[in-house]
Design an enzyme around this catalytic site. Structure first.
Site, short mmCIF file in Angstrom:
data_model
loop_
_atom_site.label_atom_id
_atom_site.label_comp_id
_atom_site.label_asym_id
_atom_site.label_seq_id
_atom_site.Cartn_x
_atom_site.Cartn_y
_atom_site.Cartn_z
N GLY A 94 27.51 19.97 29.10
CA GLY A 94 27.04 19.98 30.54
C GLY A 94 26.85 18.48 30.90
N HIS A 95 26.48 17.58 30.04
CA HIS A 95 26.70 16.10 30.45
C HIS A 95 28.23 15.75 30.82
CE1 HIS A 95 23.03 16.10 27.65
NE2 HIS A 95 22.60 15.63 28.76
N1 LIG Z 1 23.88 23.16 30.75
C1 LIG Z 1 24.00 22.02 31.76
N2 LIG Z 1 24.86 22.05 32.80
C2 LIG Z 1 24.93 21.14 33.69
N3 LIG Z 1 24.20 20.02 33.75
C3 LIG Z 1 23.15 19.90 32.65
C4 LIG Z 1 23.21 20.79 31.37
N4 LIG Z 1 22.10 20.68 30.55
C5 LIG Z 1 21.57 19.29 31.13
N5 LIG Z 1 22.29 18.87 32.23
C6 LIG Z 1 21.98 17.72 33.09
O1 LIG Z 1 22.12 16.89 32.31
C7 LIG Z 1 21.17 15.55 32.81
C8 LIG Z 1 20.55 14.91 31.77
O2 LIG Z 1 19.81 15.87 30.99
P1 LIG Z 1 19.39 15.68 29.48
O3 LIG Z 1 19.64 14.70 28.85
O4 LIG Z 1 17.82 15.91 29.70
O5 LIG Z 1 19.77 16.93 28.90
P2 LIG Z 1 19.37 18.43 28.57
O6 LIG Z 1 20.24 19.07 27.81
O7 LIG Z 1 18.92 19.06 29.76
O8 LIG Z 1 18.23 17.95 27.70
P3 LIG Z 1 16.93 18.71 27.34
O9 LIG Z 1 17.32 19.91 26.21
O10 LIG Z 1 16.10 17.84 26.76
O11 LIG Z 1 16.43 19.44 28.51
C9 LIG Z 1 20.40 16.47 33.89
O12 LIG Z 1 20.81 16.15 35.14
C10 LIG Z 1 20.50 17.72 33.50
O13 LIG Z 1 20.26 18.68 34.28
#
Ligand SMILES: Nc1ncnc2c1ncn2[C@@H]1O[C@H](COP(=O)(O)OP(=O)(O)OP(=O)(O)O)[C@@H](O)[C@H]1O
Ligand SMILES: CC(C)(CO)[C@@H](O)C(=O)[O-]
Ligand code: BAL
Length: 277
Positions: free
Chosen positions: A34-35
């Protein structure tokens, strides 16, 4: 080449050396596909990409997972290198908040008190405060956020509008596992059994989004969640795209939050409502 910097002074110096447009992708690390999708989208929309990696203590409640949140900097750097990221800013807590708790922070307003905000008081104020700081530090022209954290994206969009911050905020659709589970750093807390149970969230949203009438959409999603063991529902909500009351017809959003074991998961999907004939 991907440059790693830890201090604001190093960031400032490295930022000055980036000509043209700059996009930022803010993360808390433990990077997944996702990131990486955010990084690729940023890469194709700007001349340079900065990734920030910081587990922001301000957005965690006292009983949340700040201490055990996964910290995987070496693997994260590899992911950033593979995606052609120019600069990674990974500050220590003291670098972002010298002296501890800042005395001036942002207020998230009414949108910060519903849904996630109702379960995580203070979360969005802490999130907006660090996002604002990172926008100022990176001086990015564009910033990319995932729709997985839909309310976060809505609040950041609202913040830059309300505070006249000159940055273009872009949302990126949620990346999912082949079976539908939304990718999330917190998925790594799940046992195999819990991961199977967690599928109820995306299944419920898919079932809801197959309907074009609000009550039917909610009923379909509720039925799946009610029949799932190991899933403790926090909320299931149908709203308009700005998280206001659901419209009778037009674009809407179906959002869910639930606890699976000790892990709190969120997910959401867009849907289109129509007035029944
Ligand atoms: N599956 C995904 N698809 C698209 N973007 C994502 C996804 N998961 C996280 N992001 C985005 O990545 C960015 C960083 O998010 P973060 O590092 O909190 O990851 P996370 O997977 O959301 O972690 P957590 O499990 O703590 O919620 C944010 O903009 C978040 O919306
Ligand atoms: C935007 C963010 C990096 C701020 O800490 C965080 O809330 C996240 O990872 O979604
Ligand atoms: N992924 C959003 C940040 C948080 O849950 O704290």
């Amino acid at each position: 080449m991907t440059e790693l910097v830890h201090t604001r002074a190093e960031l400032e110096a490295a930022r000055k050396a980036l000509p043209g447009t700059v996009a930022v992708v803010m993360t808390m690390g433990a990077l997944h596909e996702g990131h990486r999708e955010l990084m690729r989208t940023a890469r194709s929309n700007a001349d340079h990409v900065i990734v920030t990696i910081f587990v922001n203590p301000l957005q965690f409640g006292p009983n949340e997972d700040y201490d055990r949140y996964p910290r995987t900097l070496d693997a994260d750097l590899e992911a950033c290198r593979a995606e052609g990221v120019d600069l990674v800013f990974a500050p220590a807590r003291e670098e972002m908040y010298p002296g501890g708790q800042p005395s001036v922070t942002l207020e998230a307003g009414p949108l910060g008190t519903i849904l996630e905000g109702a379960s995580r008081p203070g979360h969005f104020a802490g999130m907006l405060t660090v996002v604002c700081k990172l926008l100022l530090l990176t001086r990015a022209h564009l910033a990319f956020f995932g729709e997985k954290d839909y309310q976060q994206l809505a609040l950041i969009t609202r913040m830059v509008r309300d505070l006249d911050i000159a940055v273009d905020i872009r949302g990126v659709p949620t990346v999912r596992e082949p079976d539908g589970l939304a990718l999330s750093s917190r998925n790594r807390y799940l046992s195999a059994e819990q991961r199977a149970a967690a599928l109820a969230l995306s299944r419920a949203l898919r079932a809801g989004a197959a309907h074009t009438e609000a009550e039917a959409a909610l009923a379909a999603a509720t039925a799946i969640l009610a029949n799932s063991t190991g899933v403790q529902l926090d909320y299931l909500a149908l709203t308009d795209p700005e998280l206001g009351p659901a419209p009778a017809h037009g674009p809407a959003r179906l959002l869910v939050a639930a606890r699976v074991g000790n892990t709190r998961l969120i997910d959401n999907v867009p849907l289109q409502l129509e007035i029944a004939a």
